[in-house]
Design a protein around this motif. Sequence first.
Motif, PDB file in Angstrom:
ATOM      1  N   PHE A  16      33.355 -67.699 -85.445  1.00 41.49           N
ATOM      2  CA  PHE A  16      33.544 -68.900 -86.273  1.00 41.49           C
ATOM      3  C   PHE A  16      35.027 -69.093 -86.596  1.00 41.49           C
ATOM      4  N   GLY A  34      29.473 -73.624 -88.484  1.00 43.68           N
ATOM      5  CA  GLY A  34      28.436 -74.443 -89.115  1.00 43.68           C
ATOM      6  C   GLY A  34      28.721 -74.754 -90.567  1.00 43.68           C
ATOM      7  N   TYR A 121      22.327 -64.015 -85.855  1.00 44.68           N
ATOM      8  CA  TYR A 121      23.464 -64.429 -86.677  1.00 44.68           C
ATOM      9  C   TYR A 121      24.473 -63.284 -86.680  1.00 44.68           C
ATOM     10  N   LYS A 232      23.370 -73.709 -98.023  1.00 43.52           N
ATOM     11  CA  LYS A 232      22.677 -74.482 -96.990  1.00 43.52           C
ATOM     12  C   LYS A 232      21.791 -75.558 -97.609  1.00 43.52           C
ATOM     13  N   ARG A 363      26.869 -74.085 -78.561  1.00 39.71           N
ATOM     14  CA  ARG A 363      26.180 -74.498 -79.786  1.00 39.71           C
ATOM     15  C   ARG A 363      26.996 -75.565 -80.501  1.00 39.71           C
TER      16      ARG A 363
HETATM   17  N1  GLN Z   1      26.799 -69.552 -90.563  1.00 45.79           N
HETATM   18  C1  GLN Z   1      27.815 -70.416 -90.074  1.00 45.79           C
HETATM   19  C2  GLN Z   1      27.578 -70.644 -88.587  1.00 45.79           C
HETATM   20  O1  GLN Z   1      26.652 -70.148 -88.033  1.00 45.79           O
HETATM   21  C3  GLN Z   1      29.199 -69.896 -90.262  1.00 45.79           C
HETATM   22  C4  GLN Z   1      29.415 -68.942 -91.371  1.00 45.79           C
HETATM   23  C5  GLN Z   1      30.758 -68.286 -91.255  1.00 45.79           C
HETATM   24  O2  GLN Z   1      31.717 -68.901 -90.855  1.00 45.79           O
HETATM   25  N2  GLN Z   1      30.799 -67.037 -91.581  1.00 45.79           N
HETATM   26  O3  GLN Z   1      28.340 -71.326 -87.991  1.00 45.79           O
END
Ligand code: GLN
Length: 385
Positions: A16, A34, A121, A232, A363
């Motif tokens: 990320f 995200g 994740y 979220k 994604r």
């Molecule tokens: N959960 C978010 C994703 O999947 C990002 C979370 C983060 O940057 N640690 O993109």
Amino acid sequence: MKPTNDVFSGFGMTVFEVMSRLAMEHNTVNLGQGFPDDNGPADVRAKAAEALEDRPNQYPPMMGVPELRQALATHAKRFYDLDVDWRTETMVTSGATEALAACALGLISPGDEVVLIEPLYDCYYPMVMRAGATPRLVQVKPPHWELPRCELAAAFNDRTKMILLNDPMNPSGKVFTRDELSFIAELCVEHDCYAVCDEAYEHLLYDGREHLPLITFPGMRGRAIKIGSAGKTFSLTGWKVGYLTAAAETLKAVSKAHQFLTFTTAPNLQRAAAYGLEKEDSYFEELAGGLQERRDFVSRGLNDIGFDVVDCHGTYFINADFRRLGFNGGDEEFCRYITVEAGVTAVPVSAFYPSGAVNYLARFCFSKQWPVLEEAIDRLKTHFG
Ligand code: GLN
Ligand code: PMP
């Protein structure tokens, strides 16, 4: 210097961070990391501001402010018909991430095994390793992400301490079916293990799908830990307010780890999350409805360009197989390529498969404002002709 911890030193910077930095460097439309790009519900933010001024700002109780814990119990009854004693069965954490860390540290002993379902994740694997367990990986794969039951059953044994389940699942967008969840519950009962259920996207389901918390399945009330994320549910990801619901004995073990982690979470944000959880049904319906329209738009756009978009019934991510575009390379190269050449950033899905099983998906996060999504699709259309 002596070596630092070898679990963490073995991992690079999270995907990320890497992709968001690259997006900034190239000034792209960032559909990688995200997060929604609006400012979240004004009334929830107003509650946080009000509580900041009017209420104490010193350490709240380690388990969380009573308002939020009560709201969690009411929310569990309202959405899942689950009876929860807020005094013994709820706890507030600094994001779902701290809840996951507290479960890993509070429940795992060195030598245990933990069942993980890829794509996972990104923090799951390092957390489980750092807690001293051996991950047992099972994969779901595109385009339909079905659960491979024989492989899942074979991953459980006497050493299995827990399964870490993400439903709805990031990055796949999979929503587990009632049948799949029953199967998982039976395995947990048979092998006497915990189920840590990351339900951060519990309100982001599409196509009439219903969220079914594993904790409501037969035999699971005492062994499942349900984790949620206000970030979220209220599109306020920077707040890092998370929460857990579990049977008292299980929660006690997890709280023993939490008390030595961040211990507590900003009180005004907790109070605003409590207010948010009590919002009318229309809030939750509109959140999912608005995202479903965005998913459909991005999905159609990517398909028109020549991607093969795979199933997504939850979360705010959609995955696209780029092989039909004739690109010669893996997903990391592809995501860098579209960042630099097309001005759109996505995240390579191989980052979520430690086994390396899948490397041909990008994604895209669709929780963005309409002009941003339109610009992303336009840029990709222009680039790929
Ligand atoms: N959960 C978010 C994703 O999947 C990002 C979370 C983060 O940057 N640690 O993109
Ligand atoms: N679990 C999953 C599956 C996620 O996608 C995320 C973040 N996007 C988290 C946990 C972390 O949630 P939080 O920001 O509340 O720590």
